[in-house]
Write an enzyme that holds these catalytic residues in place. Structure first.
Site, short mmCIF file in Angstrom:
data_model
loop_
_atom_site.label_atom_id
_atom_site.label_comp_id
_atom_site.label_asym_id
_atom_site.label_seq_id
_atom_site.Cartn_x
_atom_site.Cartn_y
_atom_site.Cartn_z
N GLN A 1 -7.43 22.55 -7.34
CA GLN A 1 -7.87 21.38 -6.58
C GLN A 1 -8.77 21.80 -5.41
O GLN A 1 -8.30 22.49 -4.49
CB GLN A 1 -6.61 20.68 -6.00
N GLY A 2 -10.02 21.39 -5.45
CA GLY A 2 -10.96 21.77 -4.38
C GLY A 2 -11.20 20.62 -3.43
O GLY A 2 -12.25 19.95 -3.49
N TYR A 3 -10.24 20.38 -2.57
CA TYR A 3 -10.38 19.33 -1.56
C TYR A 3 -10.67 19.95 -0.18
O TYR A 3 -11.70 19.74 0.40
CB TYR A 3 -9.08 18.50 -1.47
N SER A 4 -9.70 20.73 0.33
CA SER A 4 -9.79 21.21 1.72
C SER A 4 -10.97 22.17 1.90
O SER A 4 -11.31 22.93 1.01
CB SER A 4 -8.51 21.96 2.11
N SER B 1 -5.01 26.60 -4.07
CA SER B 1 -3.89 27.21 -4.79
C SER B 1 -4.30 27.49 -6.23
O SER B 1 -4.95 26.66 -6.87
CB SER B 1 -2.68 26.27 -4.82
N GLU C 1 -0.41 13.10 -5.97
CA GLU C 1 0.09 14.29 -5.25
C GLU C 1 1.24 13.91 -4.32
O GLU C 1 2.19 14.66 -4.14
CB GLU C 1 -1.06 14.92 -4.45
N ASN D 1 2.87 16.54 8.22
CA ASN D 1 3.94 15.66 8.70
C ASN D 1 3.51 14.86 9.94
O ASN D 1 3.99 13.74 10.13
CB ASN D 1 5.21 16.49 8.97
#
Ligand SMILES: Cc1cc2nc3c(=O)[nH]c(=O)nc-3n(C[C@H](O)[C@H](O)[C@H](O)COP(=O)(O)OP(=O)(O)OC[C@H]3O[C@@H](n4cnc5c(N)ncnc54)[C@H](O)[C@@H]3O)c2cc1C
Length: 393
Positions: free
Chosen positions: A129-132, A164, A247, A376
């Site tokens: 997953q290439g989000y951040s 990850s 997610e 959080n």
């Protein structure tokens, strides 16, 4: 809330339980979160995934026409309960099954579905997953990776971080900015990129647990065929949100009761004032408190389920569960440190470490879930604003 399962669901449970019994020898044990991969572990996970798939136990909730089982929400819960009961791992080979597959089923073209879904089910193609990005995390819509149209391609430049399993992945789904002039949510596109395309470099990052599950991924003039866009150009934010919903939709409470049991066993073994720590009422009270919190989270999960089964939109339970379950994971691990006293200083795997240092590893790993899938602090904001109706800060 009706706590009884229907005869069909009980039959489903019995069928899966019997299958697990018969295939126990192929199963991998439930793994410690954010633990470093041991030699051969990845291959064993892939073998277990494929074995489950042969039995029709992968892509449970996916429609049958795409190779899934068409299972109901309750059956998906039963599936996880049975895996937990058998002490085996929830199959995890990248993010194909849990995130990209369901997103493609919703948004993908027929060609994209036919091309990618079968290879996700067989774990022939692993997805990350290439989000951040280095400067875009909680404020995900601020991503700066660029995708510029050139003929039949998008040319991608930029970098993704905390990716990850990128070192195992064959493909990455990523967010890239296709219109830098538009308001930030309106200039993003969602692309599927083959990791073997020239111009991609994967650099490993080491987590504080010592594990090497993370990476930074660099894109330099990476050419992506235009048919690999999911949804419309510049409309990728809606697609991205769908993936985020999958997610965030659960799993945060996974394994908590197992941890409390392990903590109880530890308390019975550790000495305190000439007796076992378990003989100390204050220790038993703390552990009882953890049990109550696990139960409270379980029933909150059931309330969430009831809403979903009634077809209602997701309520505040998701944020509350994410927040409470991940905080509880941290509290359990921290209390284990107290019980271990000086032994808590031994690193994972060190000689003389109690339980091979599993608890110090867990204490460090327990921070991860408080950060991913929406930190959080962000969950606090959601609860404050959308549940309690507090003014926006
Ligand atoms: C174990 C793990 C696995 C991950 N895997 C992946 C992956 O595979 N792919 C991927 O793309 N990303 C992945 N991530 C990254 C994760 O999504 C980001 O770390 C997360 O979104 C937070 O972003 P950030 O690290 O940039 O922190 P920031 O957003 O910079 O936040 C820094 C601090 O500021 C606080 N903060 C930020 N905004 C607000 C606000 N509005 N109000 C209050 N406080 C705020 C945060 O809570 C945090 O404490 C992973 C992270 C972890 C820990």
């Amino acid at each position: 809330m009706d706590f009884n399962y229907s005869p069909e669901d009980e039959a489903f449970r019995a069928e899966f339980r019997a299958w697990l019994e018969n295939n126990r020898q192929y199963a991998t044990a439930a793994r410690e979160p954010l633990a470093d991969e041991s030699d051969g572990e990845w291959d064993a996970r892939i073998r277990w995934h494929r074995k489950l798939n042969e039995g029709g136990w992968i892509g449970l909730s996916w429609p049958r026409e795409y190779g899934g089982r068409g299972a109901t929400l309750l059956q998906s819960i039963i599936y996880e309960e049975e895996l937990e009961r058998a002490g085996t791992a929830v199959p995890s080979a990248g993010f194909g099954i849990s995130l990209l597959g369901p997103t493609l089923i919703h948004w993908g073209t027929e060609e994209q579905k036919r091309r990618h879904l079968p290879k996700i089910l067989t774990a022939e193609e692993i997805w990350c997953q290439g989000y951040s990005e280095p400067n875009s995390g909680s404020d995900l819509a601020s991503v700066q990776t660029r995708a510029v149209e050139e003929g039949d391609y998008f040319v991608v430049n930029g970098s993704k971080i905390w990716t990850s399993s990128a070192h195992h992945a064959d493909w990455i789904f990523l967010l890239a900015r296709t219109d830098p002039e538009a308001p930030k949510h309106k200039g993003i596109s969602y692309l599927l990129v083959d990791m073997k395309t020239p111009g991609i470099t994967v650099r490993p990052l080491v987590q504080m647990t010592g594990a090497r599950g993370f990476n930074q991924v660099f894109f330099e003039d990476v050419r992506v065929p235009k048919q690999k866009i999911v949804g419309e150009k510049n409309q990728g934010w809606q697609v991205a949100i769908t993936t985020l919903m999958f997610e965030r939709s659960g799993g945060h409470d996974r394994g908590l009761m197992r941890q409390v049991r392990a903590l109880t066993a530890l308390a019975k073994r550790m000495a305190r004032n000439g007796r076992s720590a378990w003989d100390d009422t204050s220790v038993r009270q703390r552990i009882a408190q953890f049990v109550m919190e696990v139960e409270a989270i379980k029933y909150t999960h059931f309330r969430q389920l009831t809403r979903q089964l009634k077809g209602l939109p997701p309520g505040p339970e998701g944020s509350m569960m994410k927040l409470c379950a991940t905080e509880l994971g941290l509290k359990i691990a921290t209390f284990a440190m107290e019980l271990l006293g000086p032994y808590s200083q031994f690193e994972h795997g060190a000689a003389f470490a109690i339980d091979h240092g599993a608890w110090s590893q867990r204490m460090l790993a327990a921070r991860g879930p408080t950060i991913y899938a929406g930190t959080n602090q962000v969950q606090h904001n959601i609860i404050g604003e959308r549940v309690l109706g507090l003014p926006k800060g």
